[in-house]
Design a protein around this motif. Structure first.
Motif, PDB file in Angstrom:
ATOM      1  N   LYS A   7      -0.347  59.320  46.209  1.00  0.00           N
ATOM      2  CA  LYS A   7      -0.602  58.480  47.526  1.00  0.00           C
ATOM      3  C   LYS A   7      -0.530  59.685  48.576  1.00  0.00           C
ATOM      4  N   ASN A   8       0.668  60.479  48.691  1.00  0.00           N
ATOM      5  CA  ASN A   8       1.149  61.335  49.653  1.00  0.00           C
ATOM      6  C   ASN A   8       0.827  62.857  49.408  1.00  0.00           C
ATOM      7  N   SER A   9       1.141  63.307  48.104  1.00  0.00           N
ATOM      8  CA  SER A   9       1.397  64.668  48.112  1.00  0.00           C
ATOM      9  C   SER A   9       0.166  65.593  48.429  1.00  0.00           C
ATOM     10  N   ALA A  10      -0.887  65.020  48.164  1.00  0.00           N
ATOM     11  CA  ALA A  10      -2.166  65.803  48.405  1.00  0.00           C
ATOM     12  C   ALA A  10      -2.174  66.134  50.087  1.00  0.00           C
ATOM     13  N   GLY A  50       0.204  66.755  41.189  1.00  0.00           N
ATOM     14  CA  GLY A  50       1.136  67.117  39.984  1.00  0.00           C
ATOM     15  C   GLY A  50       0.179  66.516  38.744  1.00  0.00           C
ATOM     16  N   GLY A  51       0.966  66.851  37.714  1.00  0.00           N
ATOM     17  CA  GLY A  51       0.420  66.343  36.368  1.00  0.00           C
ATOM     18  C   GLY A  51      -0.148  64.792  36.362  1.00  0.00           C
ATOM     19  N   SER A  52       0.377  64.104  37.260  1.00  0.00           N
ATOM     20  CA  SER A  52      -0.130  62.573  37.211  1.00  0.00           C
ATOM     21  C   SER A  52      -1.514  62.524  37.794  1.00  0.00           C
ATOM     22  N   PRO A  53      -1.703  63.052  38.928  1.00  0.00           N
ATOM     23  CA  PRO A  53      -3.230  63.017  39.234  1.00  0.00           C
ATOM     24  C   PRO A  53      -4.064  63.762  38.337  1.00  0.00           C
ATOM     25  N   PRO A 111      -3.168  72.335  41.379  1.00  0.00           N
ATOM     26  CA  PRO A 111      -1.801  71.769  41.316  1.00  0.00           C
ATOM     27  C   PRO A 111      -1.240  71.771  42.350  1.00  0.00           C
ATOM     28  N   THR A 112      -0.257  70.721  42.769  1.00  0.00           N
ATOM     29  CA  THR A 112       0.639  70.683  43.912  1.00  0.00           C
ATOM     30  C   THR A 112       2.238  70.884  43.322  1.00  0.00           C
ATOM     31  N   THR A 113       2.258  70.897  42.124  1.00  0.00           N
ATOM     32  CA  THR A 113       3.817  71.006  41.552  1.00  0.00           C
ATOM     33  C   THR A 113       3.470  72.122  40.377  1.00  0.00           C
ATOM     34  N   ALA A 114       4.651  72.813  40.331  1.00  0.00           N
ATOM     35  CA  ALA A 114       4.622  73.903  39.242  1.00  0.00           C
ATOM     36  C   ALA A 114       5.339  73.432  38.118  1.00  0.00           C
TER      37      ALA A 114
END
Ligand code: NAP
Ligand code: FE
Length: 365
Positions: free
Chosen positions: A39-42, A97-100, A136-139
């Motif tokens: 929803k938001n992180s991108a 993150g891993g979800s998308p 990736p937007t999470t590490a």
């Protein structure tokens, strides 16, 4: 002598703003792209703006599926699959993150194969999934360099992964700036997921001389970030190291798989809503104590690379970063152990893992 092969077909592009600078690389995949995000992180991470700029600069049209949930379910990826079948993109650009990233792998498969989402677990498809570019937007998960897609299956009350080699993303863009806005708790949870891939991968029965190079270097990098993780303050070099360590973890588990920690952790996520990394981290100390009985030298290497004296120090570090383990009733312990013993990752763990072994790890954690 052990026989093995090493296969890592993902091109990894590391650096700031490289997605825009190397946008022409996207052209090889076609003229239509489906963006897959949460929803938001991108947007929050700045990656979506860069992706849109890159696509526009190459004249590539796009649609955006922004409905990926955390720990995506089969139903959630089916909705993305519908969008893909209607829009008919040439490739998928996944941000998150891993979800998308995992959802994108399922959507890429459903786009080219007229199958129900539960048939993803056949791991055999008539048509090649669409190419994926991963940002990736999470590490944490390393999904940008793995062929795995881990989805929640409500009927089975757990998560299950599917994988075919074609699901390795074609390109992964690693830009630490996209992880800069990660709140401290998510940074810690996801960093611990990366650590668990490195540690489990190194301690896996399937570890090889080559995968060890990646897991060792990943642990050394991760260890440099311990002070920042404790403080909850991250310099650009900390963010970058965590991101690279996470990718090294992904390369590792692409070859070794994960072990009993992930098998047990899925129930902690499913039933107690623990974020994936935290679900692994709370088990890590006991996992190391158990594994030390079967692979003492490897466990002492892990502790050495992390700069920790013993498994107790690791357990304390995990508690400091993640908080305490959830309280489990005895019947829950039995149920989660029974579920975990049926997963194939159990066989990659050291020693003879039984339900009793798993119950003891849960109880003592
Ligand atoms: P995630 O579920 O993708 O994201 C967790 C939360 O962080 C979401 O609310 C997300 O927001 C937010 N977020 C992500 N990036 C952000 C940023 N830069 N700034 C602010 N917020 C941000 O978390 P994850 O731990 O990376 O992925 C977990 C999933 O990956 C699990 O399903 C797990 O099973 C799977 N996994 C896969 C592999 C593999 O090899 N494929 C390995 C390990 C784990 P949005 O909702 O807005 O995106
Ligand atoms: Fe994981």
């Amino acid at each position: 002598m052990q026989s093995y092969s090493f296969f890592m077909p993902t091109k990894v592009v590391h650096g700031e703003k490289e997605l825009v600078a190397q946008a022409e690389q996207l052209r090889q995949f076609g003229k239509k792209c489906l963006l897959v995000t949460g929803k938001n992180s991108a947007r929050l991470s700045g990656a979506l703006d860069d992706a849109e700029e890159a696509l526009k600069s190459q004249g590539i049209g796009y649609e955006h599926f922004d409905r990926v949930e955390n720990n995506p379910s089969l139903e959630n990826v089916a909705a993305g699959g519908e969008v893909a079948r209607r829009y008919k993109p040439d490739f998928i650009l996944a941000i998150g993150g891993g979800s998308p990233l995992d959802a994108a792998k399922a959507i890429a498969t459903l786009a080219t194969n007229q199958i129900d989402p539960d048939e993803l677990y056949s791991n055999k498809f008539d048509h090649t999934p669409l190419p994926i570019v991963a940002i990736p937007t999470t590490a944490g998960t390393g999904s940008e360099v793995t062929p795995y897609s881990i989805l929640t299956v409500p009927e089975a009350e757990t998560k299950r992964s599917f994988s075919v080699p074609e699901l390795f993303p074609k390109i992964a863009f690693l830009d630490w700036r996209y992880t800069e806005n990660l709140p401290v708790p998510i940074t810690r949870d996801t960093a611990v997921d990366a650590l668990s891939h490195l540690v489990e991968g190194y301690l896996s029965r399937r570890a090889t001389g080559t995968s060890d190079i990646f897991s060792e270097q990943g642990m050394r990098l991760w260890a440099k970030c311990i002070p920042a993780l404790r403080k909850g303050e991250f310099r650009p070099e900390d963010r970058d190291r965590l991101l690279v360590a996470s990718t090294l973890g992904g390369i590792t588990i692409s070859h070794t798989g994960t072990t009993l920690v992930h098998s047990l952790g899925y129930s902690l996520t499913y039933y107690h809503d623990l974020p994936h990394g935290r679900a692994n981290g709370v088990l890590m100390g006991e996992y190391l104590r158990y594994t030390a009985k079967h692979a003492p030298e490897q466990v002492s290497n892990v502790l050495g690379w992390l700069g920790l004296a013993n498994a107790d120090e690791l357990a304390t570090l995990m508690k400091d970063l993640l908080g305490p383990m959830v309280a489990l009733a005895e019947d829950e312990i039995k149920e989660y152990s029974a579920k975990a013993i049926r997963t194939k990752n159990i066989g990659y763990s050291q020693g003879e893992v039984t339900e009793d072994v798993l119950s003891k790890i849960l109880r003592d954690s």
